[in-house]
Write an enzyme that holds these catalytic residues in place. Sequence first.
Site, short mmCIF file in Angstrom:
data_model
loop_
_atom_site.label_atom_id
_atom_site.label_comp_id
_atom_site.label_asym_id
_atom_site.label_seq_id
_atom_site.Cartn_x
_atom_site.Cartn_y
_atom_site.Cartn_z
N HIS A 1 -16.40 -48.60 80.33
CA HIS A 1 -15.34 -49.60 80.19
C HIS A 1 -15.12 -49.92 78.73
CE1 HIS A 1 -12.92 -53.19 80.92
NE2 HIS A 1 -12.71 -52.65 82.11
N ASP B 1 -13.24 -49.47 89.52
CA ASP B 1 -12.67 -48.40 90.33
C ASP B 1 -13.70 -47.65 91.17
OD1 ASP B 1 -9.88 -48.52 89.65
OD2 ASP B 1 -10.53 -48.05 87.62
N1 COA Z 1 -18.48 -40.66 81.88
C1 COA Z 1 -19.25 -40.14 80.90
N2 COA Z 1 -19.33 -40.64 79.67
C2 COA Z 1 -18.60 -41.75 79.42
C3 COA Z 1 -17.79 -42.35 80.38
C4 COA Z 1 -17.75 -41.78 81.65
N3 COA Z 1 -16.99 -42.29 82.62
N4 COA Z 1 -17.18 -43.42 79.85
C5 COA Z 1 -17.59 -43.50 78.58
N5 COA Z 1 -18.44 -42.48 78.33
C6 COA Z 1 -19.08 -42.21 77.04
C7 COA Z 1 -18.17 -41.36 76.18
O1 COA Z 1 -18.34 -39.99 76.42
C8 COA Z 1 -18.61 -41.79 74.82
O2 COA Z 1 -19.85 -41.21 74.57
P1 COA Z 1 -20.19 -40.58 73.13
O3 COA Z 1 -20.17 -41.77 72.20
O4 COA Z 1 -21.50 -39.95 73.35
O5 COA Z 1 -19.07 -39.61 72.85
C9 COA Z 1 -18.86 -43.29 74.98
O6 COA Z 1 -19.25 -43.43 76.35
C10 COA Z 1 -17.65 -44.16 74.70
O7 COA Z 1 -16.58 -43.73 75.54
P2 COA Z 1 -15.05 -43.81 75.15
O8 COA Z 1 -14.24 -42.95 76.08
O9 COA Z 1 -14.86 -43.61 73.69
O10 COA Z 1 -14.76 -45.35 75.46
P3 COA Z 1 -13.36 -46.03 75.60
O11 COA Z 1 -13.58 -47.47 75.42
O12 COA Z 1 -12.32 -45.38 74.74
O13 COA Z 1 -12.95 -45.67 77.09
C11 COA Z 1 -12.78 -45.66 79.41
C12 COA Z 1 -13.14 -46.49 78.18
C13 COA Z 1 -12.70 -46.60 80.60
C14 COA Z 1 -11.42 -45.03 79.22
C15 COA Z 1 -13.86 -44.58 79.61
O14 COA Z 1 -15.08 -45.22 79.91
C16 COA Z 1 -13.50 -43.61 80.72
O15 COA Z 1 -12.77 -42.65 80.47
N6 COA Z 1 -14.00 -43.85 81.96
C17 COA Z 1 -13.65 -42.98 83.09
C18 COA Z 1 -12.30 -43.38 83.65
C19 COA Z 1 -12.33 -44.70 84.34
O16 COA Z 1 -13.19 -44.98 85.17
N7 COA Z 1 -11.34 -45.54 84.04
C20 COA Z 1 -11.19 -46.84 84.67
C21 COA Z 1 -11.53 -47.94 83.72
S1 COA Z 1 -11.59 -49.51 84.53
#
Ligand code: COA
Length: 373
Positions: free
Chosen positions: A258, A309
């Site tokens: 998140h 979710d």
């Molecule tokens: N699965 C695996 N790794 C994850 C992850 C996931 N669902 N969510 C975050 N991470 C990891 C990233 O790979 C990253 O790791 P790193 O630093 O080793 O590269 C770190 O956590 C930060 O993630 P990042 O995508 O940069 O965070 P963000 O704040 O930009 O993104 C989300 C937040 C929600 C978009 C992201 O967690 C995600 O894509 N989740 C899956 C989709 C989802 O469930 N969305 C609904 C949100 S309510």
Amino acid sequence: MFAKEGLQGVVAARTGLSRIDGERGVLAYRGYSIHDLAAHASFEEVVHLLWYGELPNPAQLVETRHSLASQRALPERVADLVTRAARDGAPMDLLRTAVSAMAIGDPDLHESTREANLRKGFRIAAQMPTVIALQDRTRQGLPPVRPNPELGHAADFLRMMTGRPPEELAVRCLDVAMILQMDHGLNASTFAARVAAGTLADLHAALTAAIATLKGPLHGGANHDVMVMLRTIDDPARAADHVRAALAQKRKIPGFGHRVYRTLDPRAIHLKELSARLAQASGQEKWYRISTVIEATCKEVKNLNANVDFYAASTYSMLGFEMDLFTPIFAASRAPGWIAHVIEQHTDNRLIRPNEEYIGPPDREWVPMERRT
Ligand code: COA
């Protein structure tokens, strides 16, 4: 000054609607903890809370219920559009198009006072479940089920889907799931709604932008992707290996992580409980059991927490919804929050227009066509 990528950490609006503490896993609507709302409130009570600022007294609750229940039937042109496109349109696309089409003929379309926005808000929030149910039945070749204004919002949603009186547990589970998803600060779809509203575009325009933004897999689309993952795994014994392999390949696990929460998403606690209750009541425990293994493995391997979710997927599936309806249900749940944000934006508006940092080529001379290679 260049804000961090993705506007992370930037405060871009003031709101009196929801308070999130990402470090401590806190979410409260207008000061009321999400835990209390999930335990005690109904969808209609929370709509009233967000739109009027206070919990309703009994007479106000009757009025709010009536304003929603009496306006569930779709305008003919919207019903016609949904029916015609039911088989070909993806539910999220059709819901977005239907909400946009609700603008046509709306008597308050060009007025954005608080009162006009509330009148439109009641109509839109009331009609979104009707759109989802009408499409789902039509694409299955089933006749539509007319709304029953005697029933509450969640109960009638389920009845319009199935054509049967819903069970008490199912109604409570949907009611709570919709409350949990109703508002969440300046999430991407709410931000989109406020950006649209900030140009003084009308409520229907702002909600259309919000639904479009919710669709993506990094936002509301994740609940659909969680179900795809559960179906791919299909057996609790395979869940841990699947997750380990995906994480080793640096793939994202839908329903985890998140932008704001650094600990467990407080909404996920309740959705997990709903999923467990439905699994136990129905005797179909597979999706719940696979989900618990995925959750434990994500925590162990990468300290990742489930978000709203994750358990929504198994919950909706056990409530009988097809997986392409999960994100539309999220939209119908979030709509009262979007509407409240548009009202806030219109009440104290300033155009939302940040700057950009230019990273293209420096200024250069015009090149006539004959000199271009
Ligand atoms: N699965 C695996 N790794 C994850 C992850 C996931 N669902 N969510 C975050 N991470 C990891 C990233 O790979 C990253 O790791 P790193 O630093 O080793 O590269 C770190 O956590 C930060 O993630 P990042 O995508 O940069 O965070 P963000 O704040 O930009 O993104 C989300 C937040 C929600 C978009 C992201 O967690 C995600 O894509 N989740 C899956 C989709 C989802 O469930 N969305 C609904 C949100 S309510």
